[in-house]
Enzyme design. Structure first.
Site, PDB file in Angstrom:
ATOM      1  N   TYR A 148      37.258  70.100  79.613  1.00  0.00           N
ATOM      2  CA  TYR A 148      37.096  69.980  81.070  1.00  0.00           C
ATOM      3  C   TYR A 148      36.631  71.267  81.723  1.00  0.00           C
ATOM      4  O   TYR A 148      36.369  71.298  82.918  1.00  0.00           O
ATOM      5  CB  TYR A 148      38.419  69.561  81.716  1.00  0.00           C
ATOM      6  CG  TYR A 148      38.800  68.162  81.370  1.00  0.00           C
ATOM      7  CD1 TYR A 148      39.288  67.888  80.097  1.00  0.00           C
ATOM      8  CD2 TYR A 148      38.665  67.132  82.275  1.00  0.00           C
ATOM      9  CE1 TYR A 148      39.631  66.604  79.746  1.00  0.00           C
ATOM     10  CE2 TYR A 148      39.003  65.843  81.926  1.00  0.00           C
ATOM     11  CZ  TYR A 148      39.484  65.592  80.658  1.00  0.00           C
ATOM     12  OH  TYR A 148      39.809  64.321  80.319  1.00  0.00           O
ATOM     13  N   LYS A 215      45.945  67.981  68.250  1.00  0.00           N
ATOM     14  CA  LYS A 215      45.097  67.442  67.181  1.00  0.00           C
ATOM     15  C   LYS A 215      44.764  68.592  66.221  1.00  0.00           C
ATOM     16  O   LYS A 215      43.617  68.797  65.821  1.00  0.00           O
ATOM     17  CB  LYS A 215      43.857  66.831  67.852  1.00  0.00           C
ATOM     18  CG  LYS A 215      42.987  65.988  66.981  1.00  0.00           C
ATOM     19  CD  LYS A 215      43.631  64.699  66.526  1.00  0.00           C
ATOM     20  CE  LYS A 215      42.753  64.054  65.469  1.00  0.00           C
ATOM     21  NZ  LYS A 215      43.492  63.258  64.498  1.00  0.00           N
ATOM     22  N   ASP A 264      47.048  61.251  67.484  1.00  0.00           N
ATOM     23  CA  ASP A 264      46.856  59.838  67.134  1.00  0.00           C
ATOM     24  C   ASP A 264      48.179  59.202  66.694  1.00  0.00           C
ATOM     25  O   ASP A 264      48.467  58.045  67.025  1.00  0.00           O
ATOM     26  CB  ASP A 264      45.777  59.676  66.061  1.00  0.00           C
ATOM     27  CG  ASP A 264      45.858  60.738  64.977  1.00  0.00           C
ATOM     28  OD1 ASP A 264      45.412  61.861  65.230  1.00  0.00           O
ATOM     29  OD2 ASP A 264      46.396  60.438  63.905  1.00  0.00           O
ATOM     30  N   ASP A 288      44.875  63.376  79.069  1.00  0.00           N
ATOM     31  CA  ASP A 288      44.144  62.381  79.852  1.00  0.00           C
ATOM     32  C   ASP A 288      44.330  60.995  79.221  1.00  0.00           C
ATOM     33  O   ASP A 288      44.719  60.028  79.874  1.00  0.00           O
ATOM     34  CB  ASP A 288      42.666  62.778  79.870  1.00  0.00           C
ATOM     35  CG  ASP A 288      41.875  62.060  80.952  1.00  0.00           C
ATOM     36  OD1 ASP A 288      42.460  61.213  81.650  1.00  0.00           O
ATOM     37  OD2 ASP A 288      40.683  62.350  81.102  1.00  0.00           O
TER      38      ASP A 288
END
Ligand code: NAP
Length: 399
Positions: A148, A215, A264, A288
């Site tokens: 972002y 992640k 995930d 998000d």
């Protein structure tokens, strides 16, 4: 009492007068419907506690463009900065207006580094899962960095070609010539201040755990580093009140347990065992996805609240998390819950907890009695569908 500005102590604590001046952006599209509804409830709730809010209208979005020819007037940013706390309805994203998104611009300009998204179920809200009552999480999403930050180069441009050549020459990276490129900066400063805010919240609200969602198995020096820096912070600054899983074997005693999960796997586990998660600290893009997925789990897409906060300067801009839903604008039809509950987060930020609790109780009572707007009515047998303004009145009646 005359209206006065909120001021901030050196340690970020707010001095809130009995009648604070609070700037608000009504918002485009359904802003005309949900703002008056939310304001009516907030006004009634604070009046019960002998307080009042002096609302100061400021412009942004389509309304600003139509009235003053710019999407985000400097005066609006200055007003939010000077008055410390503000609230906004949804804004039309300008196409080709020089802004990626007005919301992102506001967060960057005021350095609102935490996106706070509490996710819980309200009795009576239709949900797609069997046990929505087991979801009670508070997401701290980093709000400034990550993809972002806005460092992107379009495919085919000189800039993209030059960067591809540089990366080939410098690192031997073979990036296809017809690629667009984006940078993902994740800093020690940005990560630690986010995790620090999550830990302070967990400790002060008696929460059991903080989960670092990342992640890092793939993006080692951004996402993986976020996890590493998070654990460092626990040891360096919170050792008396928090402890990592590895340092206590999952047995934290009275301390807040800090653990981590790959993004995930997190999305699976919040469905299969949501009660194992409490406060979540995560990077921008993960946050998000996770906030909207979790909001959907409790049926709350239409009522999920959000706050953008800088806990060091005290600044906060609270906002509806949905968009402008233009097809419903002006119909007095949609659910004002997202903006209203964002107002509740704002009251909590002001330290007006009793008024905040009153709104939540009255909202729960209203929905619990089956008095709902169209979005919940179509999913709930036997519900009474009411207009936006009637829904607000029903909440005020139950305050
Ligand atoms: P949207 O405005 O969120 O609307 C999508 C759908 O969500 C609506 O058609 C409606 O579903 C439901 N919905 C949204 N708000 C609701 C409410 N208060 N009560 C009940 N249902 C609600 O998304 P969009 O149509 O993709 O975006 C429209 C504009 O908003 C765009 O300009 C976009 O850029 C902007 N936007 C702004 C923000 C923001 O300011 N924070 C966020 C997202 C999008 P049903 O039709 O199924 O009833």
């Amino acid at each position: 009492m005359p209206p006065a500005r909120i001021t901030v102590e050196a340690d970020g604590r707010l001095n809130v007068p009995d009648v604070p001046i609070i700037p608000f952006i009504r918002g485009d599209g359904i802003g005309v419907d949900i703002w008056p509804a939310a304001q009516a409830v907030l006004d009634a709730a604070v009046a019960k506690h002998a307080k009042r809010i002096e609302w100061l209208p400021v412009l942004a979005g389509q309304q600003a463009f139509d009235e003053v020819g710019t999407w985000l007037p400097e005066q609006t940013v200055t007003s939010f900065r000077d008055h410390v706390v503000g609230i906004k309805g949804p804004l039309t994203t300008p196409i080709g207006g020089g802004f990626r998104s007005l919301n992102v611009a506001l967060r960057q300009l005021l350095d609102l580094y935490v996106c706070l998204r509490p996710v819980r179920w309200f009795r009576g809200v239709p949900s797609p899962v069997k046990r929505p009552d087991k979801v009670d999480m508070v997401i701290f999403r980093e709000n400034i960095e990550d993809v972002y930050a806005g460092f992107e180069l379009e495919e085919g441009t000189d800039g993209a070609k030059r960067l591809i050549e540089f990366l080939h020459g410098e690192y031997g990276w073979d990036i296809r010539a017809d690629s667009g490129l984006g940078l993902k900066p994740v800093s020690v400063t940005g990560s630690k201040r986010l995790v620090r805010a999550a830990l302070h919240y967990a400790v002060s609200h008696g929460r059991r755990s903080v989960t670092l969602v990342h992640k890092g198995n793939i993006q080692k020096f951004t996402e993986g580093a976020f996890q590493k820096w998070g654990y460092e912070l626990v040891r360096d600054e919170f050792a008396d009140v928090a402890v990592s899983w590895d340092d206590c074997g999952g047995k934290p005693g009275e301390r807040v347990l800090v653990k981590d999960t790959i993004a995930d796997i997190f999305l699976q586990q919040v469905l299969t065992r949501p009660d194992e998660f409490d406060v979540i600290a995560t990077t921008n893009l993960n946050g998000d996805y996770a906030s909207d997925a979790l909001a959907a789990q409790v049926g709350g897409i239409g009522i999920a609240p959000g706050g953008n906060i800088n806990y060091v300067t005290g600044h906060g801009v609270f906002e509806a998390t949905h968009g402008t839903a233009p097809k419903y604008a002006g119909q007095d039809k949609v659910n004002p819950g997202s903006l209203l509950l964002s107002g509740v987060l704002m009251l909590e930020h002001l330290g007006w907890q009793a008024a905040a609790d009153d709104v939540v109780r009255a909202l729960e009572a209203t929905i619990g009695e089956g008095i709902v707007t169209y979005d919940f009515a179509r999913l709930t047998e036997g519900a009474t569908e009411v207009k936006t303004s009637e829904f607000a009145s029903a909440i005020v009646d139950r305050l």
